[in-house]
Design a protein around this motif. Structure first.
Motif: not given
Length: 90
Positions: A17-29, A44-55
């Motif tokens: 539900g978070e803005d994807l741009m937070l995790f994938f920055g714009p071109d030319g950033e 956000i990732c630090a408190s995520c219960p599935v951080r390891l699965e994602c990684l």
């Protein structure tokens, strides 16, 4: 061929539900903006219960862009190398 991923872990992800741009920055950033954006994403990732699965997913694919499991592209590349060295040493 890679096995078909199990996406069920995403349902419990803290980033859902978070803005994807937070995790994938714009071109030319620019670096200062990137640093700020990545810090916010990693918080956000630090408190995520599935951080390891994602990684694990992002390292295994390998995902080339974005913040996954609390690591950016360069950090995931280093983690991938560490895992390969450990596997080769075993």
């Amino acid at each position: 061929m890679l096995p078909r991923p199990n996406w069920g872990w995403q349902d419990a992800a803290a980033c859902r539900g978070e803005d994807l741009m937070l995790f994938f920055g714009p071109d030319g950033e620019r670096q200062p903006e990137r640093d700020i954006r990545e810090r916010k994403a990693k918080a956000i990732c630090a408190s995520c219960p599935v951080r390891l699965e994602c990684l694990n997913y992002a390292v295994a694919r390998p995902e080339k862009y974005g913040t996954w499991g609390g690591l950016n592209e360069d950090e995931r590349s280093a983690e991938r190398r560490r895992r390969m060295r450990r596997a080769n040493a075993a």
